[in-house]
Design an enzyme around this catalytic site. Structure first.
Site: not given
Lengths: 349, 322
Positions: B59, B126
């Site tokens: 990321e 999540h």
């Protein structure tokens, strides 16, 4: 950089009778010397309380750094770190930009918004580092990908890191993604044996950082960072390979940082034993010695170059010192370029 | 024909790729036939070869690469697989992208798409809503589209903006929201929208909570209580004027947010109204957020962790009775 007459004469002379060990040897030496003289000036300004914030020197790393900048061309990307004054100058950063940034002139490239080594000119291909080590690696990758998408050819990117910076997650991600994207990247990692105060045995446990090249799919090479001729040879060859489309290049150099982390730091933690190691030699002194021994320049010639550089440095510093500092009331305090999208709650005003 | 919130995001990206050579999409599992964990890029890699690129699980480097490309004139869109994983890229987003223009006068037009917010069974890693964190730092534009139309037009606008944009798309809305067609009109970035006019209480909210608030407003309407619902749309910049105008009409304010309760969007809205519109208030402003724990996995816990129609209604009643 205006090349001195003496140097031009010397280069001509050298190319005829006394051959320099590399075609860029004397040009590189002049930049190294300029770096040393300029940085000594910065250190003295700092000690005199005339520079706010830190001063970070590249003392001992000038040979590596100059070799990082000297092979770069227009259209290339350079992401230097804190000990890269020589490389920045070699790639074309004017001394006045450095003086203005350190002295906080509003006319400098950072206009007082950022200081010291956190400066750059992205339009000219010199990125402005952030302090978080390794963060610039992937930014260079992005620049190179964009150039490729736009159809540019023949460019490379070069970024520098230290043996401490090699241990961050960002460096790992950046090095890996460079190889995955097949971009023409040269990464020059200088092992100067101290990350601030921490010696190598608390940074990494592998035998040699260059061994990592294989793991990332890079081509690796090593060089004695105190030997200018070798630095030019090895880093120059890596740049050439990257330009020719080879995989990313990792060059690991070995030096000793011959100053504190910054000028606030007396580096008293550097052991006497390590100061006696071969990598602890002063690259600039070695180069000067070589030049004299091989009669590439005589003492008078050296002296003249030194005097020229001192005048250039003094001029840059005195110009910057006479310029206005930034003023809060004239600052626009807007961090976004789309001014209509600035969030300005009246409670902050 | 109908179009979902997710399809609107995909269509916006298709339009951007079609009409602007500078656009490319960079993210994990987004290319090939797979088309992303949520299929937001399905079909795009085949349609636009070389411009929808899979990345390693990196990321930090994904965003760093986008920053470099943006500074070189491209318009990259980064897809985070889940908003939660953008924490790995915080340094690049906050310290590199967010400071770039201020420091170097070089625009950094990246768009980072964050599949945000909770859905049943998604658990602590999540489900997060991170707009508050990104808004706290200077140099970023932070958007939270709550409708199909906004999902489409705000993504197109995001890519056109010369600054880094954090585009928070709500995963619950992906399939649950449908519109008849893609929009032909738009409200500009930075403007909030009064989605339901009212008289008695303003609920100021964003993203998926807009729909919870509308359900509550509907329920109160049956009792003759008219709640005004304001969808912020853009968290940064925050449209303080529209919020204050709403509070001027109703005299009462309840802020609803799906993010954690400490600080954040609801706190910011209340701070602004309290300091600039104190005289407009007939009751203390209130807010309701998720609970101050990690987001639970089990649906029974999850539905109690986030604000829901029941808890919002209870809070609204308190404010109305004060």
């Amino acid at each position: 950089m205006a090349k001195s007459e003496m140097l031009q004469t010397a280069e001509r002379g050298a190319s005829i009778s006394k051959k320099a060990p590399h075609e860029k040897y004397l040009e590189a030496f002049r930049i190294m010397l300029q770096t040393r003289i300029f940085e000594e000036k910065l250190a003295s300004l700092y000690r005199g309380g005339l520079i706010t914030g830190g001063v970070y020197l590249g003392k001992g790393q000038e040979a590596v750094s100059v070799a990082c900048g000297i092979f770069l061309q227009k259209g290339d990307v350079f992401a230097p770190l804190i000990r890269d004054q020589a490389g920045r100058s070699a790639f074309g950063e004017p001394l006045i930009d450095v003086a203005r940034t350190y002295l906080g002139s509003r006319s400098g490239p950072m206009r007082g918004r950022d200081g010291n080594i956190h400066r750059g000119c992205p339009k000219a291909g010199q990125l402005a580092m952030i302090s978080h080590l390794g963060a610039m690696v992937s930014v260079v990758v992005g620049k190179l990908m964009a150039k490729r998408m736009k159809g540019e050819k023949g460019f490379i990117g070069l970024t520098t890191i230290g043996e401490g910076g090699m241990q961050t997650g960002a460096t790992h991600e950046g090095m890996n993604i460079a190889a995955v994207e097949h971009v023409p990247l040269v990464m020059v990692a200088t092992n100067n044996h101290y990350a601030y105060s921490t010696p190598n045995d608390r940074q990494f446990a592998c035998a040699d950082l260059v061994d990592r090249a294989k793991g990332y799919g890079y081509e690796g090479s090593s060089v004695d960072g105190t030997d200018l001729a070798q630095c030019l040879e090895v880093i120059g060859a890596a740049v050439k390979r990257a330009r020719a489309g080879r995989p990313p290049q990792l060059v690991v150099t070995s030096t000793l940082r011959l100053a504190g982390h910054g000028e606030h730091d007396d580096a008293s933690y550097v052991t006497e034993d390590i100061r006696r190691e071969p990598f602890a030699k002063d690259a600039l002194q070695r180069t000067e010695q070589f030049i004299l021994e091989h009669e590439l320049l005589d003492r008078a010639g050296l002296q003249q170059i030194r005097a020229e550089i001192t005048a250039e440095v003094d001029e840059a510093v005195s110009t910057a010192q006479q310029e206005d500092a930034p003023v809060g009331s004239e600052e626009d305090w807007c961090a976004v370029s789309t001014r209509a999208l600035a969030d300005r709650p009246s409670l902050a005003e | 024909m109908s179009v979902t919130y997710l399809e609107a995001i995909r269509e916006a990206q298709a339009k951007l790729l079609r009409e602007d050579d500078r656009v490319f999409i960079y993210g994990q599992d987004i290319a090939g036939k797979f088309g992303g964990a949520f299929k937001a890029t399905k079909g795009l890699a085949e349609q636009f070869p070389g411009r929808v690129l899979n990345t390693p699980i990196s990321e930090d480097a994904m965003v760093g690469t986008a920053i470099g490309a943006a500074m070189e004139g491209m318009r990259p869109i980064v897809e985070m697989q889940f908003a939660d994983f953008s924490s790995i890229a915080l340094n690049q987003i906050l310290n590199n992208a967010g400071t770039q223009f201020w420091r170097t006068q070089t625009p950094c037009p990246i768009t980072v798409r964050l599949p945000s917010g909770g859905t049943k069974g998604s658990g602590p890693f999540h489900s997060q809503s991170m707009e508050g964190i990104y808004s706290h730092y200077p140099g970023l534009v932070v958007l939270t589209p709550a409708t199909v139309e906004d999902a489409y037009t705000m993504l197109i606008d995001a890519v056109a903006i010369d600054d880094p944009v954090i585009y928070c798309e709500h995963k619950y809305l992906y399939y649950h929201l449908k519109a008849d067609a893609l929009p032909t009109e738009k409200l500009p970035i930075g403007k909030a929208r009064v989605v339901r006019p009212g008289r008695d209480l303003s609920i100021v909210t964003n993203s998926a909570m807009v729909h919870e608030a509308l359900a509550v407003a509907q329920q109160f309407s049956a009792e003759g209580i008219e709640i005004e619902v304001v969808d912020l749309r853009s968290v940064k910049p925050l449209d303080t004027d529209t919020v204050l105008a709403s509070v001027a009409r109703t005299g009462r304010l309840l802020c609803v947010g799906e993010a954690f309760p400490w600080g954040g969007v609801t706190a910011e809205v209340i701070a602004r109204v309290a300091s600039e519109g104190f005289h407009l208030l007939d009751a203390a402003p209130a807010r309701i957020n998720a609970k101050d724990t990690p987001i639970p996995y089990h649906p029974n816990l999850w539905s109690e962790h986030r604000p829901n129609a029941k808890t919002i209604a209870a809070k609204a009643r308190q404010v109305l009775q004060e």
